[in-house]
Design a protein around this motif. Structure first.
Motif, PDB file in Angstrom:
ATOM      1  N   VAL A 111       1.438 -11.550   3.331  1.00 13.25           N
ATOM      2  CA  VAL A 111       2.786 -10.719   2.841  1.00 13.25           C
ATOM      3  C   VAL A 111       2.413  -9.669   1.692  1.00 13.25           C
ATOM      4  O   VAL A 111       2.962  -8.642   2.029  1.00 13.25           O
ATOM      5  N   ARG A 112       1.534  -9.983   0.943  1.00 13.40           N
ATOM      6  CA  ARG A 112       0.970  -9.015   0.125  1.00 13.40           C
ATOM      7  C   ARG A 112       0.386  -7.787   0.692  1.00 13.40           C
ATOM      8  O   ARG A 112       0.423  -6.716   0.243  1.00 13.40           O
ATOM      9  N   SER A 115       2.719  -5.711   2.261  1.00 10.62           N
ATOM     10  CA  SER A 115       3.558  -5.008   1.411  1.00 10.62           C
ATOM     11  C   SER A 115       2.772  -3.529   0.887  1.00 10.62           C
ATOM     12  O   SER A 115       3.544  -2.690   0.663  1.00 10.62           O
ATOM     13  N   LYS A 118       3.592  -1.026   3.399  1.00  9.73           N
ATOM     14  CA  LYS A 118       4.962  -1.036   3.712  1.00  9.73           C
ATOM     15  C   LYS A 118       5.595  -1.464   4.847  1.00  9.73           C
ATOM     16  O   LYS A 118       6.440  -1.085   5.547  1.00  9.73           O
ATOM     17  N   LEU A 120       6.492  -4.555   5.355  1.00  8.03           N
ATOM     18  CA  LEU A 120       7.413  -5.695   4.858  1.00  8.03           C
ATOM     19  C   LEU A 120       9.049  -5.353   4.705  1.00  8.03           C
ATOM     20  O   LEU A 120       9.126  -4.165   4.121  1.00  8.03           O
ATOM     21  N   SER A 121       9.852  -6.140   5.078  1.00  2.00           N
ATOM     22  CA  SER A 121      11.437  -5.633   4.599  1.00  2.00           C
ATOM     23  C   SER A 121      11.772  -5.768   3.297  1.00  2.00           C
ATOM     24  O   SER A 121      12.873  -5.349   3.005  1.00  2.00           O
ATOM     25  N   ASP A 123      10.390  -6.756  -1.129  1.00  3.37           N
ATOM     26  CA  ASP A 123       9.407  -6.768  -2.057  1.00  3.37           C
ATOM     27  C   ASP A 123       8.805  -8.151  -2.155  1.00  3.37           C
ATOM     28  O   ASP A 123       9.603  -9.363  -1.600  1.00  3.37           O
ATOM     29  N   PRO A 124       7.436  -8.328  -1.916  1.00  5.16           N
ATOM     30  CA  PRO A 124       6.685  -9.551  -1.471  1.00  5.16           C
ATOM     31  C   PRO A 124       7.077 -10.591  -2.287  1.00  5.16           C
ATOM     32  O   PRO A 124       7.327 -11.770  -1.866  1.00  5.16           O
ATOM     33  N   PHE A 127      10.463 -11.974  -1.222  1.00  2.00           N
ATOM     34  CA  PHE A 127      10.484 -12.296   0.286  1.00  2.00           C
ATOM     35  C   PHE A 127       9.884 -13.893   0.266  1.00  2.00           C
ATOM     36  O   PHE A 127      10.540 -14.471   0.803  1.00  2.00           O
TER      37      PHE A 127
END
Length: 406
Positions: A111-112, A115, A118, A120-121, A123-124, A127
């Motif tokens: 996830v990070r 992020s 860019k 990821l939908s 902020d990690p 999320f």
């Protein structure tokens, strides 16, 4: 009239005294709930993880434990992040195992990384927090057939009733290199190779029959034992005194799956509404009684279609002999298969005869507006006498009631 002589049973059914169905009703539909985490995004993240056999074992431990606890083969994100390897119904990992690099660490790293590009939908941190608190889970159908080696195909519930969807297959070459290929996933594939379905949890907020059996030793160990004992202080599993005639829902059979296979097993809810210690002999006395409703959930897995599932729950603890087959006394009865939605209610009446007079009591039973109402209606007490011990089809469900004298 003794305790439980007035009973409302919520198991989506409508019957008549001749053992025939009287009517059937469908639930209304509401708008889909708004969610913050997309299932396809979670599935894509899982497909990018450097999964090893140890991670497969972690997920397998969790879904196996959920199944043993009477739930579906599922691993919630809450458990994945907070109690790795624990199944639904567990307060801790049943196997007592710990994992050197649990799945949540892989997810957090991925996830990070996304992020930073860019991809990821949101902020990690947000999320990960939202994912942990969500109803998202990994559902692993036919997990008991895993060979202990094969890596999964990862897909998600399209939530539109479809039977096929895009999936991601992890391929490991002889030289150790890995790549992911897109494949079409259906239930036949899930029976042949491991498939992880990212879907939403429907049953973790409820207590399964298996968990109820463990909460009170008077309820028995499951299987042939009667699990509902109205008198918690009584050691006997069938009731509280001798000379009782007890009505038991012995078992039922699901003859079809109710949802898309991506959504998992069917969760049936049996709701019992009754008047406790009913002794009213006048309408004025009747008004002081408040019907009570108790919920029971039983999960029927997709591969259990057509197989009798032990229920063994007492529905009426004392089927009073004073209630004759001809006096017209009846109870309300209903079974639902859970599909969520906002809560509404079904209001009906049950009727008893006391001192030669007929009394009707209104019973309000909660249900969700998207639930499949399998059957619902009113059952004359005389029907149970006629059909005791027999399996009767009610639409797509077959039920067996039994009157036990002891």
């Amino acid at each position: 009239m003794t305790k439980n002589s007035l009973v409302g049973l919520l198991v989506s059914v409508v019957l008549a005294a001749s053992c025939e169905v009287a009517y059937n009703e469908d639930a209304p539909i509401i708008n889909e709930q708004v969610v913050s985490v997309r299932l396809d995004e979670v599935a894509e993240i899982l497909s990018m993880l450097p999964i090893q056999t140890a991670h497969m074992e972690e997920v397998h431990d969790a879904v196996t434990s959920s199944s043993v606890n009477g739930y579906d083969e599922e691993y919630t994100m809450k458990h994945l992040f907070e109690t790795p390897g624990a199944g639904v119904g567990d307060n801790e990992v049943r196997s007592g195992k710990s994992y050197d690099i649990p799945m949540w660490k892989l997810i957090e790293h991925q996830v990070r990384s996304m992020s930073a590009t860019k991809a990821l939908s949101m902020d990690p941190d947000r999320f990960l927090e939202t994912l942990t608190a969500s109803d998202v889970q990994i559902y692993w159908p036919f997990s008991d057939q895993w060979d202990g080696e094969t890596f999964p195909v990862i897909t998600f519930d399209p939530e539109d009733g479809a039977s096929v969807n895009t999936g991601y297959r992890l391929k490991v070459e002889n030289d150790g290199s890995r790549h992911v290929e897109e494949v079409v996933v259906d239930e036949a594939m899930a029976k042949d190779v491991p498939v992880w379905v990212v879907n939403r949890n429907d049953d973790a907020g409820f207590t399964s029959l298996e968990m109820l059996r463990r909460e009170d030793p008077n309820w028995g160990e499951g299987g042939g034992a009667i699990i509902i004992n109205p008198d918690r202080s009584a050691p006997a599993s069938y009731g509280t005194k001798s000379g009782l005639r007890t009505l038991v829902l012995k078992d039922f059979i699901m003859n079809r799956n109710y949802d898309s296979w991506f959504a998992g097993a069917s969760e049936f809810f049996v709701k019992i509404g009754y008047m406790e210690d009913f002794t009213a002999s006048t309408e004025a006395e009747l008004r002081v009684y408040n019907p009570m409703v108790t919920d029971f959930m039983i999960v029927v897995k997709r591969n259990q279609v057509g197989i009798p599932q032990n229920f063994n729950a007492i529905l009426i603890s004392d089927l009073n002999s004073d209630v004759s087959a001809d006096d017209g006394s009846y109870c309300a009865f209903m079974i639902t298969e859970d599909d969520g939605g906002t809560q509404t209610e079904w209001t009906t009446k049950a009727k008893v005869f006391v001192a030669g007079k007929s009394y009707g009591a209104e019973i309000t039973i909660p249900l969700n507006v998207r639930d499949d109402i399998v059957w619902r209606g009113k059952l004359p007490y005389s029907w149970f006498e006629e059909c005791s011990g027999q399996s009767w089809p009610f639409g797509d469900v077959a039920l067996t009631f039994e009157i036990i004298e002891h």
